[in-house]
Design an enzyme around this catalytic site. Structure first.
Site, PDB file in Angstrom:
ATOM      1  N   ASN A 182       0.841  -1.196   0.000  1.00 15.44           N
ATOM      2  CA  ASN A 182       0.000   0.000   0.000  1.00 15.44           C
ATOM      3  C   ASN A 182       0.880   1.251   0.000  1.00 15.44           C
ATOM      4  O   ASN A 182       2.095   1.165   0.147  1.00 15.44           O
ATOM      5  CB  ASN A 182      -0.896  -0.025   1.252  1.00 15.44           C
ATOM      6  CG  ASN A 182      -2.166   0.801   1.081  1.00 15.44           C
ATOM      7  OD1 ASN A 182      -2.318   1.566   0.124  1.00 15.44           O
ATOM      8  ND2 ASN A 182      -3.080   0.656   2.017  1.00 15.44           N
ATOM      9  N   PHE A 183       0.240   2.386  -0.163  1.00 16.67           N
ATOM     10  CA  PHE A 183       0.882   3.708  -0.067  1.00 16.67           C
ATOM     11  C   PHE A 183       2.030   3.890  -1.057  1.00 16.67           C
ATOM     12  O   PHE A 183       3.024   4.546  -0.749  1.00 16.67           O
ATOM     13  CB  PHE A 183       1.355   3.979   1.376  1.00 16.67           C
ATOM     14  CG  PHE A 183       0.240   3.867   2.392  1.00 16.67           C
ATOM     15  CD1 PHE A 183      -0.842   4.737   2.352  1.00 16.67           C
ATOM     16  CD2 PHE A 183       0.245   2.861   3.356  1.00 16.67           C
ATOM     17  CE1 PHE A 183      -1.886   4.621   3.275  1.00 16.67           C
ATOM     18  CE2 PHE A 183      -0.792   2.740   4.274  1.00 16.67           C
ATOM     19  CZ  PHE A 183      -1.852   3.628   4.233  1.00 16.67           C
ATOM     20  N   LEU A 184       1.884   3.302  -2.237  1.00 19.31           N
ATOM     21  CA  LEU A 184       2.858   3.572  -3.303  1.00 19.31           C
ATOM     22  C   LEU A 184       2.636   5.011  -3.771  1.00 19.31           C
ATOM     23  O   LEU A 184       1.530   5.368  -4.205  1.00 19.31           O
ATOM     24  CB  LEU A 184       2.650   2.591  -4.466  1.00 19.31           C
ATOM     25  CG  LEU A 184       3.387   2.922  -5.769  1.00 19.31           C
ATOM     26  CD1 LEU A 184       4.893   2.974  -5.568  1.00 19.31           C
ATOM     27  CD2 LEU A 184       3.028   1.892  -6.844  1.00 19.31           C
ATOM     28  N   THR A 218      -4.454  -3.296  -3.889  1.00 21.44           N
ATOM     29  CA  THR A 218      -5.562  -2.731  -4.673  1.00 21.44           C
ATOM     30  C   THR A 218      -5.047  -1.500  -5.401  1.00 21.44           C
ATOM     31  O   THR A 218      -4.077  -0.880  -4.970  1.00 21.44           O
ATOM     32  CB  THR A 218      -6.733  -2.299  -3.763  1.00 21.44           C
ATOM     33  OG1 THR A 218      -6.253  -1.360  -2.799  1.00 21.44           O
ATOM     34  CG2 THR A 218      -7.385  -3.478  -3.061  1.00 21.44           C
ATOM     35  N   LEU A 434      -6.712  -0.951   3.185  1.00 21.68           N
ATOM     36  CA  LEU A 434      -6.904   0.448   3.606  1.00 21.68           C
ATOM     37  C   LEU A 434      -6.522   1.438   2.511  1.00 21.68           C
ATOM     38  O   LEU A 434      -5.626   1.165   1.727  1.00 21.68           O
ATOM     39  CB  LEU A 434      -6.053   0.699   4.851  1.00 21.68           C
ATOM     40  CG  LEU A 434      -6.350  -0.258   6.005  1.00 21.68           C
ATOM     41  CD1 LEU A 434      -5.325  -0.098   7.108  1.00 21.68           C
ATOM     42  CD2 LEU A 434      -7.775  -0.049   6.532  1.00 21.68           C
TER      43      LEU A 434
HETATM   44  S1  MYA Z   1      -2.317   1.922  -5.111  1.00 21.71           S
HETATM   45  C1  MYA Z   1      -2.060   3.655  -4.933  1.00 21.71           C
HETATM   46  C2  MYA Z   1      -1.086   4.149  -5.954  1.00 21.71           C
HETATM   47  N1  MYA Z   1      -0.741   5.541  -5.722  1.00 21.71           N
HETATM   48  C3  MYA Z   1      -1.304   6.574  -6.347  1.00 21.71           C
HETATM   49  O1  MYA Z   1      -2.165   6.437  -7.182  1.00 21.71           O
HETATM   50  C4  MYA Z   1      -0.804   7.941  -5.886  1.00 21.71           C
HETATM   51  C5  MYA Z   1      -0.658   8.910  -7.018  1.00 21.71           C
HETATM   52  N2  MYA Z   1       0.195   8.352  -8.063  1.00 21.71           N
HETATM   53  C6  MYA Z   1       1.530   8.149  -7.929  1.00 21.71           C
HETATM   54  O2  MYA Z   1       2.144   8.424  -6.894  1.00 21.71           O
HETATM   55  C7  MYA Z   1       2.250   7.577  -9.127  1.00 21.71           C
HETATM   56  O3  MYA Z   1       1.467   7.788 -10.281  1.00 21.71           O
HETATM   57  C8  MYA Z   1       2.545   6.060  -8.975  1.00 21.71           C
HETATM   58  C9  MYA Z   1       3.156   5.508 -10.286  1.00 21.71           C
HETATM   59  C10 MYA Z   1       3.557   5.839  -7.854  1.00 21.71           C
HETATM   60  C11 MYA Z   1       1.281   5.266  -8.684  1.00 21.71           C
HETATM   61  N3  MYA Z   1       0.166  -0.064  -8.823  1.00 21.71           N
HETATM   62  O4  MYA Z   1       7.145   5.269 -12.151  1.00 21.71           O
HETATM   63  P1  MYA Z   1       6.255   5.155 -13.335  1.00 21.71           P
HETATM   64  C12 MYA Z   1       2.831   0.973 -13.102  1.00 21.71           C
HETATM   65  C13 MYA Z   1       1.049  -0.824  -9.497  1.00 21.71           C
HETATM   66  O5  MYA Z   1       6.779   5.776 -14.586  1.00 21.71           O
HETATM   67  P2  MYA Z   1       4.416   6.953 -12.032  1.00 21.71           P
HETATM   68  C14 MYA Z   1      -1.126   1.200  -4.087  1.00 21.71           C
HETATM   69  O6  MYA Z   1      -0.493   1.854  -3.306  1.00 21.71           O
HETATM   70  C15 MYA Z   1       2.403   1.306 -14.498  1.00 21.71           C
HETATM   71  O7  MYA Z   1       1.402   0.419 -14.950  1.00 21.71           O
HETATM   72  N4  MYA Z   1       1.679  -0.433 -10.618  1.00 21.71           N
HETATM   73  O8  MYA Z   1       4.788   5.756 -13.021  1.00 21.71           O
HETATM   74  C16 MYA Z   1      -0.862  -0.290  -4.270  1.00 21.71           C
HETATM   75  C17 MYA Z   1       3.709   1.164 -15.241  1.00 21.71           C
HETATM   76  O9  MYA Z   1       4.042  -0.207 -15.418  1.00 21.71           O
HETATM   77  P3  MYA Z   1       3.760  -0.912 -16.862  1.00 21.71           P
HETATM   78  C18 MYA Z   1       1.433   0.816 -11.058  1.00 21.71           C
HETATM   79  O10 MYA Z   1       3.087   7.458 -12.437  1.00 21.71           O
HETATM   80  C19 MYA Z   1       0.435  -0.471  -4.995  1.00 21.71           C
HETATM   81  C20 MYA Z   1       4.712   1.726 -14.235  1.00 21.71           C
HETATM   82  O11 MYA Z   1       4.083   1.625 -12.943  1.00 21.71           O
HETATM   83  C21 MYA Z   1       0.525   1.662 -10.401  1.00 21.71           C
HETATM   84  O12 MYA Z   1       5.513   7.951 -11.935  1.00 21.71           O
HETATM   85  C22 MYA Z   1       0.716  -1.884  -5.402  1.00 21.71           C
HETATM   86  C23 MYA Z   1       5.002   3.198 -14.501  1.00 21.71           C
HETATM   87  O13 MYA Z   1       5.932   3.610 -13.560  1.00 21.71           O
HETATM   88  C24 MYA Z   1      -0.109   1.177  -9.255  1.00 21.71           C
HETATM   89  N5  MYA Z   1      -0.991   1.911  -8.559  1.00 21.71           N
HETATM   90  O14 MYA Z   1       4.272   6.246 -10.599  1.00 21.71           O
HETATM   91  C25 MYA Z   1       2.030  -2.030  -6.117  1.00 21.71           C
HETATM   92  N6  MYA Z   1       0.492   2.826 -11.070  1.00 21.71           N
HETATM   93  O15 MYA Z   1       4.641  -0.205 -17.844  1.00 21.71           O
HETATM   94  C26 MYA Z   1       2.281  -3.424  -6.648  1.00 21.71           C
HETATM   95  C27 MYA Z   1       1.311   2.701 -12.103  1.00 21.71           C
HETATM   96  O16 MYA Z   1       4.114  -2.346 -16.688  1.00 21.71           O
HETATM   97  C28 MYA Z   1       2.689  -4.379  -5.558  1.00 21.71           C
HETATM   98  N7  MYA Z   1       1.879   1.502 -12.125  1.00 21.71           N
HETATM   99  O17 MYA Z   1       2.303  -0.688 -17.125  1.00 21.71           O
HETATM  100  C29 MYA Z   1       3.038  -5.746  -6.119  1.00 21.71           C
HETATM  101  C30 MYA Z   1       3.447  -6.737  -5.038  1.00 21.71           C
HETATM  102  C31 MYA Z   1       4.846  -6.458  -4.509  1.00 21.71           C
HETATM  103  C32 MYA Z   1       5.248  -7.361  -3.358  1.00 21.71           C
HETATM  104  C33 MYA Z   1       5.427  -8.820  -3.781  1.00 21.71           C
HETATM  105  C34 MYA Z   1       5.884  -9.673  -2.615  1.00 21.71           C
HETATM  106  C35 MYA Z   1       5.998 -11.088  -2.920  1.00 21.71           C
END
Ligand code: MYA
Length: 434
Positions: A182-184, A218, A434
């Site tokens: 969460n909180f990405l 999510t 959350l």
């Molecule tokens: S969801 C809440 C996400 N946060 C926001 O929406 C806040 C406002 N937005 C931002 O801060 C930025 O736009 C974020 C992206 C940080 C979201 N989940 O760096 P980029 C992919 C997963 O150039 P930016 C939450 O917190 C996107 O499809 N991936 O983009 C749950 C593309 O990949 P691809 C995402 O806009 C997070 C790539 O990132 C998301 O500067 C779960 C682009 O990167 C997203 N919400 O930064 C995370 N948004 O080219 C996954 C964009 O492939 C966890 N992208 O399409 C996975 C499990 C990990 C643990 C595993 C353990 C085994």
């Protein structure tokens, strides 16, 4: 949204418009829906350069029932997990965020307050409180190393964040140790530089180091591949403010005074024995909740420690109520909601929207409709402006009748490294993140 990562759909959650006194889902053929469906179908064809490399359900495999349910990749020996952090672009460095430190907690709070999730029209932005963040990030058995920040090397300013917390999630009969991610968040000025994939890889590495190989998360954006897609519903508690700030609109043929009357609630809960949950209730609530959640395909596997952490009331963070039978003193029903305000962007009169989010609810004796009406009553008394709920679990059975209106925000649920053969119905999901 301001961030250009977002394919279609709306941000995770939330503050969106619902048309007052018109709790019907929007006309399917509206232009907005046609555009959304078109964008949805485009996003399926679109390349996901990062996500295509990850052990997640891929779009090309949708509908392939020959693929087995369960882990997509086996765990690798711990000695083979990369020992050093991933490389960041050279102006930045990793930091582990100590949420016990008032100063760090403030920095995280401010990063999210200014850069986290907004609605489609950039009118509202989540404003998680510091207390909430401490609660969300320090459940039983949490790892400090999973609270990951990125700082600018020269100024030391916190510019990005991602977190994990440990959880046991049951998928059908299997209880799987997972991380809830969460909180990405990436600072608005650093968007679209591919920082997010590095952060996701780094949190994955740190989760692997704890011998955990699955995760749940999510997002408001469509990624490969949701296990289900939920909709938010909103119940006005303070309709005048919601209309004034543009959260909702006055319905057709409605006046403000008719609208206020429509949403008026009784002063006191109706159910005899309805009271706030206390520490002594933890064993009974755990039994009630475990039994209830066992019917869903995916749900948390809560023990008493988890229930104490996640559900015992914490002021301005989480509220829980239960029904104690006045006759037998049995705990028969339970409801809860968490507090997540949103900043109102650019309004002269108001800066904060106080929202309650439905969390876990269990009814065995009190009809769910009555229980949730009591939840609305206590939320109203606590001065919440709106009560939000997803269409998960049995929520669909009360949403329309209790005058919730559908929002335009969708929330997609995902599992990492765990395949589910067919997408779930939202009512098969027993998990609220959350
Ligand atoms: S969801 C809440 C996400 N946060 C926001 O929406 C806040 C406002 N937005 C931002 O801060 C930025 O736009 C974020 C992206 C940080 C979201 N989940 O760096 P980029 C992919 C997963 O150039 P930016 C939450 O917190 C996107 O499809 N991936 O983009 C749950 C593309 O990949 P691809 C995402 O806009 C997070 C790539 O990132 C998301 O500067 C779960 C682009 O990167 C997203 N919400 O930064 C995370 N948004 O080219 C996954 C964009 O492939 C966890 N992208 O399409 C996975 C499990 C990990 C643990 C595993 C353990 C085994």
């Amino acid at each position: 949204m301001t961030d250009n990562n977002s394919p279609p759909g709306s941000p995770k959650v939330n503050p969106d418009h619902n048309s007052e006194a018109n709790p019907l889902p929007k006309d399917d053929s509206s232009l907005e829906n046609i555009v959304r469906r078109f964008q949805d179908s485009m996003s399926l064809a679109k390349k996901h350069k990062f996500w295509e490399t990850q052990p997640v359900g891929q779009f090309k495999d949708v509908g392939d029932t020959s693929l087995p349910e369960g882990p997509i990749e086996p765990p690798t020996p711990l000695s083979e997990v990369k020992q050093e952090p991933y490389n960041l672009p050279s102006p930045y460095e990793w930091t582990t965020c100590d949420m016990d430190s008032e100063e760090t907690c403030n920095e995280v709070y401010n990063l999210l307050k200014n850069n986290y999730v907004e609605d489609d029209e950039n009118m509202f932005r989540f404003n998680y409180s510091k207390e909430f963040l401490r609660w969300a990030l320090r459940p039983p058995g949490y790892y400090k190393s999973w609270h990951i920040g990125v700082r600018a090397k020269t100024s030391k300013k916190l510019v990005a964040f991602i977190t994990g917390v440990p959880a046991r999630i049951r998928v059908r009969d299997e209880v799987v140790k997972m991380a809830e991610i969460n909180f990405l968040c990436v600072h608005k000025k650093l968007r679209s530089k591919r920082l997010a994939p590095v952060m996701i890889k780094e949190v994955t590495r740190r989760v692997h180091l704890e011998n955990i190989w699955q995760a749940a998360y999510t997002a408001g954006v469509v990624l490969p591949t949701p296990i289900t897609t939920c909709q938010y519903w909103h119940r006005s508690l303070n309709p005048k403010k919601l209309i004034d700030v543009g959260f909702s609109r006055l319905g057709p043929r409605m006046t403000m005074s008719r609208t206020i009357k429509l949403y008026k609630l009784p002063d006191q809960p109706a159910t005899p024995g309805f009271r706030k949950m206390e520490l002594r209730d933890v064993p009974a609530v755990t039994r009630l909740l475990r039994n209830y959640l066992s019917q869903f395909v995916v749900s948390p596997d809560f023990d008493e420690n988890d229930v104490e952490h996640w559900l015992l009331p914490t002021e301005d963070v989480v509220d829980s109520y239960l029904v104690e039978s006045p006759r037998t003193h049995d705990i028969t029903d339970f409801c809860s909601f968490y507090t997540l305000p949103s900043s109102i962007l650019g309004n002269q009169n108001y800066s904060i929207l106080k929202a309650a989010y439905s969390y876990y609810n269990v009814s065995t004796k009190t009809p769910l409709l009555q229980l949730m009406n009591d939840a609305l009553i206590v939320a109203k008394k606590k001065d919440f402006d709106v009560f939000n709920a997803l269409d998960v679990m049995h929520n669909e059975s009360f949403l329309k009748e209790l005058k919730f209106g559908p929002g335009d925000g969708q929330l997609h649920y995902y599992l990492y490294n765990y395949r589910i053969r067919n997408a779930l119905r939202t009512s098969e999901l027993g998990l609220v993140l959350l």
